[in-house]
Design an enzyme around this catalytic site. Structure first.
Site, PDB file in Angstrom:
ATOM      1  N   ARG A 115       0.794  -1.144  -0.068  1.00 31.36           N
ATOM      2  CA  ARG A 115      -0.112  -0.020   0.040  1.00 31.36           C
ATOM      3  C   ARG A 115       0.835   1.380   0.016  1.00 31.36           C
ATOM      4  NH1 ARG A 115      -5.360   1.087   1.712  1.00 31.36           N
ATOM      5  NH2 ARG A 115      -5.826   2.914   2.747  1.00 31.36           N
ATOM      6  N   HIS A 142      -6.830   1.210  -7.002  1.00 33.21           N
ATOM      7  CA  HIS A 142      -7.428   0.631  -5.834  1.00 33.21           C
ATOM      8  C   HIS A 142      -8.304  -0.714  -6.125  1.00 33.21           C
ATOM      9  CE1 HIS A 142      -7.745  -0.281  -1.677  1.00 33.21           C
ATOM     10  NE2 HIS A 142      -8.561   0.560  -1.215  1.00 33.21           N
ATOM     11  N   GLN A 145     -10.464  -3.042  -3.614  1.00 35.44           N
ATOM     12  CA  GLN A 145     -11.602  -2.361  -3.456  1.00 35.44           C
ATOM     13  C   GLN A 145     -12.687  -2.534  -4.344  1.00 35.44           C
ATOM     14  OE1 GLN A 145     -12.453  -0.293  -0.221  1.00 35.44           O
ATOM     15  NE2 GLN A 145     -14.506  -0.748  -1.450  1.00 35.44           N
ATOM     16  N   ASP A 237     -16.338   9.177  -2.186  1.00 35.93           N
ATOM     17  CA  ASP A 237     -15.346   8.868  -1.468  1.00 35.93           C
ATOM     18  C   ASP A 237     -15.041  10.197  -0.905  1.00 35.93           C
ATOM     19  OD1 ASP A 237     -13.135   7.945  -0.351  1.00 35.93           O
ATOM     20  OD2 ASP A 237     -11.938   7.690  -2.270  1.00 35.93           O
ATOM     21  N   CYS A 277     -16.272   3.629   0.121  1.00 32.85           N
ATOM     22  CA  CYS A 277     -15.204   2.940   0.543  1.00 32.85           C
ATOM     23  C   CYS A 277     -14.746   2.873   1.900  1.00 32.85           C
ATOM     24  CB  CYS A 277     -13.995   3.035  -0.448  1.00 32.85           C
ATOM     25  SG  CYS A 277     -13.399   4.662  -0.771  1.00 32.85           S
ATOM     26  N   ARG A 305     -14.448  -6.707   1.811  1.00 32.31           N
ATOM     27  CA  ARG A 305     -13.111  -6.564   1.410  1.00 32.31           C
ATOM     28  C   ARG A 305     -12.551  -7.829   1.873  1.00 32.31           C
ATOM     29  NH1 ARG A 305     -10.127  -1.651   1.175  1.00 32.31           N
ATOM     30  NH2 ARG A 305      -8.625  -3.277   0.840  1.00 32.31           N
TER      31      ARG A 305
END
Length: 317
Positions: A115, A142, A145, A237, A277, A305
C-alpha cells in the site's frame, strides 16, 4: 441476491500472477473472482486451509484499517500467515532500492501486498519480484476495493451487467479502479465531478476501450444532478485523499455541491444502493442521513473486503 447456482466454482488460471490493476484481468477472471469471493463468504468457517504454510508480506507506506485487517485476517482464516512491514522500519525506508527489496523478499515470503503512493513503485516491485505482488492501494489504482464493490453490488442487485453506477466526487484511484471494473463486467459507469477534478484521461480511455467490448458505457459528467438521474448505485469517497491534506480547505469549497445528500439521491431510482469505500466524513462528501440510511450498504461493502481478498489470495498463491 446471488444464489449458489450463480457461483461457477471453477478454478481460475491466475496462479502466480500480479494484481496491480484490474485492467490486466479479463472479464471472465474478474467475474470469477467475484463469484469465488461469494462462495468463500458462505463457507466462512470452513475447515480447509488452502494457504497453509504460505506467508504474505504486507508493506505499508500509507496508513490503513480495512486493507491491513482484511488481508491479515484473510491469510489467517486460509491457514497462512501475514507479516506487517512498515516501510519506516525496513531498509527500504533507509534507501535500499525497490528492486533489491523485491529480490530479498522473494526469498522469504510467498506474496507481497503493498500500500503505497506512486504506482511506479509497485510496478518496479513487481518487475523484480519472483512472487505475486498485490496492489493494496496506490495513488492511481485501488483494485482490491473494486472487487469488494462488485461483490456488494451483485449481492444486493443480483447482477452486474446493465447496472447503472454513478460515482460522485474526486476522480481518484477508487474511481479509476471502479471505472475499469465496471467496463470489464458490462456495468454502466458515470463519474460526476467538478471541472479540473476529472479522472485521468488515460484511464478513462482505457476503460472506454473495455466498455466497447462488453457493451457498457463509461461517461465523465460535471453536472451531478444529470449524472445521478436514474442511478441504480451511488458511490462516493472522501474529497481529500491521503497526501492532499494541504488542499483540504480549497476542496471543501470546490466539492460543496457534490455532497451526496437527501436532495441529490432523490434523482436516483427509488431502490438505489449507496456505497462508500470508507473512511467517511459525514457532513462533507455524504450526509449522515444517507450513509446511515436504509439504502446504504457501506458496512456490508467493508466486510466484503475480507472475502474479496480471500478469493484473490487463494487464486494467486
Amino acid at each position: 441476491m446471488i444464489t449458489t447456482s450463480t457461483v461457477c466454482g471453477k478454478k481460475l488460471d491466475i496462479k502466480g500472477q500480479d494484481m496491480l490493476t484490474l485492467a490486466d484481468y479479463s472479464s471472465e477472471e474478474i467475474n470469477g473472482l467475484v463469484e469465488k469471493a461469494y462462495e468463500m463468504k458462505q463457507t466462512d468457517h470452513q475447515a480447509e486451509e488452502p494457504l497453509k504454510g504460505k506467508i504474505l508480506g504486507m508493506i505499508f507506506e500509507k496508513s490503513s484499517t480495512r486493507t491491513r485487517v482484511s488481508f491479515e485476517a484473510g491469510m489467517l482464516q486460509l491457514g497462512g500467515h501475514a507479516l506487517y512491514l512498515n516501510s519506516n522500519d525496513m531498509q527500504i525506508g533507509r534507501g535500499e532500492t525497490i528492486a533489491d527489496t523485491a529480490k530479498v523478499l522473494s526469498n522469504y515470503v510467498d506474496g507481497i501486498m503493498i500500500r503505497t503512493f506512486s504506482h511506479d513503485i509497485i510496478e518496479e516491485l513487481a518487475t523484480h519480484a519472483t512472487i505475486p505482488v498485490i496492489n493494496g492501494l496506490t495513488d492511481l489504482y485501488h483494485p482490491c476495493q473494486a472487487l469488494a464493490d462488485l461483490l456488494t453490488i451483485k449481492e444486493v442487485k443480483g447482477k452486474l451487467a446493465g447496472i447503472r453506477c454513478v460515482y460522485v466526487g474526486d476522480g481518484n484511484n477508487v474511481a479509476h479502479s471502479l471505472m475499469i471494473a465496471a467496463a470489464k463486467v458490462g456495468m454502466h459507469m458515470t463519474i460526476a465531478c467538478p471541472k479540473g477534478y476529472e479522472p485521468d484521461e488515460k484511464v478513462v480511455t482505457l476503460a472506454q476501450g473495455f466498455a466497447e467490448v462488453t457493451g457498457s458505457k463509461i461517461v465523465v459528467e460535471n453536472d451531478v444532478k444529470k449524472a445521478v438521474d436514474g442511478a441504480d448505485v451511488i458511490y462516493t469517497d472522501v474529497w481529500t485523499s491521503m497526501g492532499q491534506e494541504e488542499e483540504n480547505e480549497m476542496r471543501l469549497q470546490v466539492f460543496h455541491d457534490y455532497q451526496v445528500n437527501e436532495s441529490l439521491v432523490a434523482y436516483a431510482k427509488e431502490d438505489y444502493l449507496f456505497l462508500h469505500c470508507l473512511p467517511a466524513h459525514r457532513g462533507e462528501e455524504v450526509s449522515a442521513h444517507v450513509i446511515d440510511g436504509d439504502h446504504s450498504a457501506v458496512f456490508q461493502q467493508a466486510g466484503n473486503r475480507l472475502h474479496a481478498q480471500k478469493a484473490l489470495l487463494t487464486e494467486l498463491l
